[in-house]
Design an enzyme around this catalytic site. Structure first.
Site, short mmCIF file in Angstrom:
data_model
loop_
_atom_site.label_atom_id
_atom_site.label_comp_id
_atom_site.label_asym_id
_atom_site.label_seq_id
_atom_site.Cartn_x
_atom_site.Cartn_y
_atom_site.Cartn_z
N ASP A 3 0.80 -0.90 0.33
CA ASP A 3 -0.14 -0.24 0.13
C ASP A 3 0.84 0.93 0.57
O ASP A 3 1.95 0.96 0.85
CB ASP A 3 -0.52 0.11 1.42
CG ASP A 3 -2.56 0.62 1.41
OD1 ASP A 3 -3.40 0.23 0.45
OD2 ASP A 3 -1.96 2.12 0.56
N LYS A 7 -1.33 3.77 6.79
CA LYS A 7 -1.33 2.15 7.03
C LYS A 7 -0.80 0.94 7.50
O LYS A 7 -1.04 -0.10 8.07
CB LYS A 7 -2.26 1.74 5.93
CG LYS A 7 -3.29 0.91 5.31
CD LYS A 7 -4.24 1.23 4.45
CE LYS A 7 -6.23 2.19 4.56
NZ LYS A 7 -6.77 1.89 3.64
N THR A 37 -12.67 -2.92 -9.48
CA THR A 37 -13.48 -2.94 -10.66
C THR A 37 -14.33 -2.15 -11.13
O THR A 37 -13.96 -0.89 -10.76
CB THR A 37 -15.37 -2.46 -8.79
OG1 THR A 37 -15.73 -3.75 -8.15
CG2 THR A 37 -16.49 -2.98 -10.08
N LYS A 41 -18.56 -8.22 -13.47
CA LYS A 41 -18.98 -7.19 -12.05
C LYS A 41 -20.21 -6.13 -11.98
O LYS A 41 -20.64 -5.85 -11.24
CB LYS A 41 -17.69 -7.25 -12.39
CG LYS A 41 -18.16 -5.94 -9.96
CD LYS A 41 -17.58 -6.65 -9.20
CE LYS A 41 -18.46 -6.08 -7.43
NZ LYS A 41 -18.46 -6.77 -6.38
N GLY A 90 -35.98 -0.16 3.17
CA GLY A 90 -35.55 -0.02 3.97
C GLY A 90 -35.41 1.59 3.54
O GLY A 90 -36.00 2.04 2.63
N CYS A 137 -19.87 0.67 -2.74
CA CYS A 137 -19.76 -0.09 -4.19
C CYS A 137 -21.22 0.41 -5.23
O CYS A 137 -21.42 0.79 -6.29
CB CYS A 137 -20.19 -1.57 -3.63
SG CYS A 137 -18.07 -2.03 -3.46
N LYS A 148 -23.87 0.30 6.37
CA LYS A 148 -24.82 -1.69 6.30
C LYS A 148 -24.02 -1.96 7.60
O LYS A 148 -22.86 -1.20 9.12
CB LYS A 148 -24.17 -2.59 5.85
CG LYS A 148 -22.82 -3.13 5.63
CD LYS A 148 -22.89 -3.80 3.85
CE LYS A 148 -23.25 -5.52 4.71
NZ LYS A 148 -22.50 -6.27 4.24
N ARG A 204 -18.56 5.08 4.72
CA ARG A 204 -18.73 5.27 2.50
C ARG A 204 -20.08 5.23 2.26
O ARG A 204 -20.85 4.49 2.16
CB ARG A 204 -17.63 4.54 1.77
CG ARG A 204 -16.21 5.24 2.02
CD ARG A 204 -15.06 4.40 1.47
NE ARG A 204 -14.81 3.15 1.38
CZ ARG A 204 -13.84 2.56 1.06
NH1 ARG A 204 -13.30 2.86 0.35
NH2 ARG A 204 -14.31 0.90 0.95
#
Ligand code: NAD
Ligand code: UDX
Length: 431
Positions: free
Chosen positions: A30, A35, A121, A204, A253, A260, A320, A327
């Site tokens: 990375d 990180k 992606t 995808k 909901g 994504c 979630k 994000r």
């Protein structure tokens, strides 16, 4: 096998740890020094259930290593995975500058045959561009193959998703690359689908768009349920029992969020336009998704009348449950809107609060230490993320601590009868 992963975020780090777990020797790269320092110090920069144990075990076994050097990673890995961000641009198209930068860097250090795998992606035809870029910037003329291997993990259950995938998609036109990729994935004993690169890339975007379509479909049905007195949960059960449809991703909901779906659906719309075959159905999916939060806020305003100076508690900030990822979180958008309308907002999320504080958009909100602390003296409580912790809260204690027992359940987490029996005025979605 010796593998390298470039980009050690939600996808790269979990993929690297799972590859190491099945016996591969993995270097995760990375360019974020902080990180890598954290990882080298045994700290995990993201929350993902089961990840910490996996990383600790495989670092101790010397199968998982971390570096900031792409050169070191490419020298080590016979297969090199790219898992860097592909964020959206203002017009919905994908910013491919991270992919291009990594392709150039790989080209600069490529000395012997490598399989370069795109796990990020990306729009269809990106693989061709990656190959062109590496060819252009590699001075040694060394052989390589580019493969598309899209990732289908879900945050919050990324480890089990990676260890037991529904399928592995390998997009390549080259037997040598395919056989190395099959060797990488052999320990996972999952069905493998080999396609050309363009089809793999399209799979995808088409998969995520279809899942988002299911969510918008059920949210549109939820609005009809509300208008007609039907119960969207029963309707979802009834249609989901048809095996051709399935019950998954039919939970009504506040709509879909996360890093994504919003960007991938926007990207697929943009790609389809560029190819001259506009996918207008997906524009409607986006419209329905955006209207889910607005429709919910109308119900909040109807019950509270003016929001200014009202104390509102919000449970949930993550997009979630079981993740710290905020994000494109609808819960975050909800809090921002309540603050904009002058409400005093008290928030609680089991894992998302640190990242929300860092982001700084909720400066006017109060961060509570528990669900009950957030709800203290509140004139309404909104459930914005369906954490299990919220389903287990003592409703009698909750009612006692609130100013008014008014509960808006944006994720249909609680059973309406139970909430009403506990003395709440209970409002949910589509029932
Ligand atoms: P992320 O932001 O969590 O991680 C990406 C990492 O790449 C970061 O740590 C960043 O520092 C690093 N990076 C950026 N440029 C780099 C460079 N030049 N060299 C080395 N490292 C670099 O992103 P993510 O959520 O892991 O997503 C990565 C890709 O995977 C995206 O294309 C995304 O759409 C896709 N994807 C994400 C998920 C998901 O659930 N998050 C699931 C499937 C696919
Ligand atoms: C998604 C895809 O599921 C995964 O295959 C891909 O690799 C990355 O994108 P993720 O974004 O991690 O995964 O979470 P997911 O479980 O798909 O949920 C996305 C959003 O949809 C969340 O905001 C969630 O609350 C919402 N959702 C999901 C619903 O509103 N209803 C549902 O029935 C399911």
């Amino acid at each position: 096998m010796k593998l390298c992963i470039i980009g050690s975020g939600y996808v790269g780090l979990v993929t690297g740890a799972c590859f190491a777990e099945v016996g591969h020797h993995v270097i995760c790269v990375d360019n974020n020094q902080k990180k890598i320092d954290m990882l080298l110090a045994g700290q995990i920069p993201i929350y993902e259930p089961g990840l910490e144990e996996l990383v600790t075990r495989n670092v101790a076994a010397k199968r998982l290593m971390f570096t900031t050097s792409i050169e070191e990673g490419v020298a080590h890995g016979e297969v090199v995975f790219i898992a860097v961000p592909t964020p959206p641009q203002a017009d919905g198209s994908v910013d491919l500058s991270y992919i291009e930068a990594v392709a150039r860097e790989i080209a600069g250090v490529l000395k012997e045959y490598r399989v370069i795998v795109d796990k990020s992606t990306v729009p269809v035809k990106t693989g061709e561009k990656v190959a062109e870029t590496i060819r252009r910037y590699n001075k040694t003329g060394c052989e390589f193959d580019v493969v598309s291997n899209p990732e289908f993990l879900r945050e919050g259950c990324a480890v089990p998703d990676l260890m037991k995938p529904d399928r592995i998609v390998i997009g390549s036109n080259n037997d040598r690359a395919v056989s190395l990729m099959k060797k990488v994935y052999e320990p996972f004993m999952a069905p493998i689908l080999v396609t050309d690169i363009n089809s793999a890339e399209l799979i995808k975007h088409a998969a995520n768009s279809f899942l988002a379509l299911k969510i918008s479909y059920i949210n549109a049905v939820a609005a009809i349920c509300e208008a007609s007195g039907a119960d969207v949960e029963k309707v979802a059960d009834g249609i989901g029992m048809d095996r051709r449809i399935g019950r998954n991703f039919l939970n009504a909901g506040l709509g879909y969020g996360g890093s994504c779906f919003p960007k991938d659906i926007a990207a697929f719309i943009s790609i389809s336009r560029q190819l001259g075959v506009p996918f207008t159905l997906l524009e409607e999916v986006e419209r329905i998704n955006a209207s889910a939060l607005e429709h919910f806020l109308v119900k909040v305003r109807e019950a509270l009348w003016v929001l200014r100076d009202k104390k509102i508690a919000v449970w949930g900030l993550a997009f979630k449950p079981d993740t710290d990822d905020i994000r494109c979180s609808v819960a975050m958008d909800l809090v921002v809107q309540l603050l904009k309308e002058g409400a005093y907002v008290s928030v609680y999320d089991p894992k998302g609060m640190e990242k929300a504080k860092e982001l700084g958009t909720l400066k006017k909100a109060t961060f509570a230490a528990s669900p009950l602390e957030a709800a203290q003296d509140a004139e309404a409580l909104i459930i914005a993320t369906e954490w299990e912790e919220f389903a287990n809260v003592d409703l009698a204690a909750l009612k006692k601590t609130m100013h008014t027992p008014l509960l808006f359940d944006g994720r249909n987490l609680l059973h309406p009868d139970i909430a009403r029996e506990a003395g709440f005025t209970y409002v949910s979605v589509g029932r």
